[in-house]
Design an enzyme around this catalytic site. Structure first.
Site, PDB file in Angstrom:
ATOM      1  N   LYS A  67       0.806  -1.228   0.000  1.00 20.74           N
ATOM      2  CA  LYS A  67       0.000   0.000   0.000  1.00 20.74           C
ATOM      3  C   LYS A  67       0.846   1.290   0.000  1.00 20.74           C
ATOM      4  O   LYS A  67       0.410   2.314  -0.490  1.00 20.74           O
ATOM      5  CB  LYS A  67      -0.953   0.005   1.195  1.00 20.74           C
ATOM      6  CG  LYS A  67      -2.107  -0.976   1.059  1.00 20.74           C
ATOM      7  CD  LYS A  67      -3.044  -0.865   2.243  1.00 20.74           C
ATOM      8  CE  LYS A  67      -4.196  -1.841   2.127  1.00 20.74           C
ATOM      9  NZ  LYS A  67      -5.160  -1.719   3.216  1.00 20.74           N
ATOM     10  N   ASP A 103      -9.997   2.788   2.021  1.00 19.61           N
ATOM     11  CA  ASP A 103     -10.065   2.386   3.438  1.00 19.61           C
ATOM     12  C   ASP A 103     -10.600   3.555   4.263  1.00 19.61           C
ATOM     13  O   ASP A 103     -11.314   3.356   5.253  1.00 19.61           O
ATOM     14  CB  ASP A 103      -8.674   2.012   3.977  1.00 19.61           C
ATOM     15  CG  ASP A 103      -8.221   0.636   3.506  1.00 19.61           C
ATOM     16  OD1 ASP A 103      -9.084  -0.173   3.126  1.00 19.61           O
ATOM     17  OD2 ASP A 103      -7.002   0.373   3.524  1.00 19.61           O
TER      18      ASP A 103
HETATM   19  P1  NAP Z   1       0.660  -2.773   8.281  1.00 22.27           P
HETATM   20  O1  NAP Z   1       0.807  -1.510   7.513  1.00 22.27           O
HETATM   21  O2  NAP Z   1       1.587  -3.900   8.023  1.00 22.27           O
HETATM   22  O3  NAP Z   1       0.729  -2.377   9.855  1.00 22.27           O
HETATM   23  C1  NAP Z   1       0.640  -3.366  10.839  1.00 22.27           C
HETATM   24  C2  NAP Z   1       0.598  -2.727  12.229  1.00 22.27           C
HETATM   25  O4  NAP Z   1       0.368  -3.759  13.172  1.00 22.27           O
HETATM   26  C3  NAP Z   1       1.898  -2.016  12.622  1.00 22.27           C
HETATM   27  O5  NAP Z   1       1.583  -0.960  13.452  1.00 22.27           O
HETATM   28  C4  NAP Z   1       2.625  -3.134  13.413  1.00 22.27           C
HETATM   29  O6  NAP Z   1       3.494  -2.646  14.421  1.00 22.27           O
HETATM   30  C5  NAP Z   1       1.461  -3.824  14.098  1.00 22.27           C
HETATM   31  N1  NAP Z   1       1.755  -5.244  14.370  1.00 22.27           N
HETATM   32  C6  NAP Z   1       1.894  -6.253  13.474  1.00 22.27           C
HETATM   33  N2  NAP Z   1       2.122  -7.427  14.108  1.00 22.27           N
HETATM   34  C7  NAP Z   1       2.113  -7.138  15.420  1.00 22.27           C
HETATM   35  C8  NAP Z   1       2.302  -7.924  16.583  1.00 22.27           C
HETATM   36  N3  NAP Z   1       2.532  -9.246  16.518  1.00 22.27           N
HETATM   37  N4  NAP Z   1       2.255  -7.315  17.795  1.00 22.27           N
HETATM   38  C9  NAP Z   1       2.021  -5.978  17.880  1.00 22.27           C
HETATM   39  N5  NAP Z   1       1.832  -5.170  16.813  1.00 22.27           N
HETATM   40  C10 NAP Z   1       1.877  -5.750  15.600  1.00 22.27           C
HETATM   41  O7  NAP Z   1      -0.788  -3.384   8.094  1.00 22.27           O
HETATM   42  P2  NAP Z   1      -2.151  -2.585   7.819  1.00 22.27           P
HETATM   43  O8  NAP Z   1      -2.376  -2.452   6.373  1.00 22.27           O
HETATM   44  O9  NAP Z   1      -2.146  -1.369   8.665  1.00 22.27           O
HETATM   45  O10 NAP Z   1      -3.255  -3.647   8.340  1.00 22.27           O
HETATM   46  C11 NAP Z   1      -3.421  -3.919   9.712  1.00 22.27           C
HETATM   47  C12 NAP Z   1      -4.612  -4.865   9.902  1.00 22.27           C
HETATM   48  O11 NAP Z   1      -5.799  -4.210   9.503  1.00 22.27           O
HETATM   49  C13 NAP Z   1      -4.535  -6.148   9.067  1.00 22.27           C
HETATM   50  O12 NAP Z   1      -4.984  -7.216   9.849  1.00 22.27           O
HETATM   51  C14 NAP Z   1      -5.464  -5.890   7.913  1.00 22.27           C
HETATM   52  O13 NAP Z   1      -6.051  -7.090   7.416  1.00 22.27           O
HETATM   53  C15 NAP Z   1      -6.534  -5.042   8.610  1.00 22.27           C
HETATM   54  N6  NAP Z   1      -7.244  -4.177   7.658  1.00 22.27           N
HETATM   55  C16 NAP Z   1      -8.597  -4.315   7.612  1.00 22.27           C
HETATM   56  C17 NAP Z   1      -9.326  -3.513   6.766  1.00 22.27           C
HETATM   57  C18 NAP Z   1     -10.812  -3.665   6.713  1.00 22.27           C
HETATM   58  O14 NAP Z   1     -11.410  -3.208   5.736  1.00 22.27           O
HETATM   59  N7  NAP Z   1     -11.435  -4.234   7.712  1.00 22.27           N
HETATM   60  C19 NAP Z   1      -8.679  -2.567   5.940  1.00 22.27           C
HETATM   61  C20 NAP Z   1      -7.303  -2.447   6.048  1.00 22.27           C
HETATM   62  C21 NAP Z   1      -6.585  -3.275   6.901  1.00 22.27           C
HETATM   63  P3  NAP Z   1       5.006  -2.144  14.105  1.00 22.27           P
HETATM   64  O15 NAP Z   1       4.872  -0.754  13.537  1.00 22.27           O
HETATM   65  O16 NAP Z   1       5.675  -2.157  15.413  1.00 22.27           O
HETATM   66  O17 NAP Z   1       5.563  -3.123  13.107  1.00 22.27           O
END
Ligand code: NAP
Length: 284
Positions: A67, A103
């Protein structure tokens, strides 16, 4: 046939192909549009841009981990993409590949639909990745008073909240996730923007101890697979109202559908399709 694709790597658990195909069928567009998953590594993202420029691909959804990476390619950015700083939808306009972020509108719609009023209230966000950025911009647009962000990497949360504070009227502050016990203040809404609790990642985990939940009126999880994550189950047991991530998933997908087709999205069909697939996964 106008081809739309979902690009990410890996793409094991995505429901978008099922949801968008059901939407094309319900609107009588199946003979004109198709939607497929295209697992693509980041070093191959130029293939996508070229295929769009050559008219081989009509539209795309971009998901983890591309993204932000997609911004390195030559794109025209919409207002939503500039605000959030990442892109989840691509379309062609006048032979230009345009990147936007649905989003953001998906999150705002899910909150509005829930009937809660966030204006003038405090919120807590866990995570500082792409989804958290969309949620922070959404909360600011909804008139939130203050947002506290907790993230595993405190530095990332600090950078994000500093940037948001420069751009929006709301107050933003940040802490390391490990300090959530001491630092969680009063909040009317908590949003999990990490993959903690997601099938195939950390399904039995939760980002916040259950003992802290009783003080928070509304808890939203962006994780949608499973629908009833451990966080949402514990929040319900603590008496909180809960909002599951599948609502935002459907609304962001509906916005992409409308951009590509110019037609109103069949939101209920899309929602039913997603719920059916998630229930099937729960029973496996
Ligand atoms: P991303 O850019 O990879 O960011 C992931 C975030 O989660 C970062 O802040 C990371 O922390 C944290 N994280 C990951 N693993 C972790 C762990 N084991 N313990 C603590 N913190 C952890 O991902 P994203 O695009 O923001 O997506 C995040 C989630 O939202 C995903 O599950 C995705 O499927 C969901 N999502 C849902 C929708 C929807 O429409 N419902 C839309 C978008 C995303 P660090 O910065 O420390 O690495």
């Amino acid at each position: 046939m106008k081809r739309c694709v979902l690009v990410g790597y890996p793409l094991d658990h995505s429901l978008s192909p099922l949801m968008q195909s059901a939407a094309f069928k319900a609107t009588g567009l199946s003979h004109k549009f198709e939607y497929r998953a295209w697992p693509l590594r980041s070093e191959k993202l130029s293939w996508l841009i070229n295929a769009m420029k050559h008219g081989e691909i009509h539209g795309a959804n971009v998901t983890m981990p591309h993204k932000s990476k997609i911004l390195e390619h030559s794109l025209t950015l919409s207002h939503s993409a500039i605000s959030v700083g990442c892109v989840n939808t691509l379309f062609l306009d006048d032979n230009q590949v345009v990147g936007c972020n649905t989003d953001l509108s998906g999150f705002i719609k899910a909150i509005e639909e829930s009937g809660i009023t966030i204006k003038g209230q405090r919120a807590t966000v866990i995570g500082s990745g792409g989804a958290a950025r969309a949620v922070l911009v959404g909360l600011a647009r909804l008139g939130v008073q203050k947002v506290t962000v907790f993230n595993r990497s405190r530095t990332k949360a600090k950078e994000l909240t500093k940037q948001m504070g420069n751009e929006y009227e709301a107050r933003f502050c940040s802490h390391g996730l490990r300090n959530i016990m001491e630092k969680l203040g009063e909040s009317m809404l908590l949003v999990n923007c990490t993959p903690i609790g997601m099938r195939g990642h950390a399904i039995n985990q939760t980002p916040i101890p259950s003992t802290l939940l009783a003080e928070i009126p509304v808890v939203m999880d962006l994780v949608y697979n499973p629908i009833h994550t451990r966080l949402l189950r514990e929040a319900r047991d603590a008496g909180c109202r809960t909002i599951s991530g599948e609502r935002m998933l459907v609304y962001q997908g509906a916005a992409s559908f409308e951009i590509w087709t110019g037609k109103k999205a069949p939101v209920e069909v899309m929602h039913k399709t997603v719920l059916g697939a998630l229930k099937g996964a729960d029973e496996e």
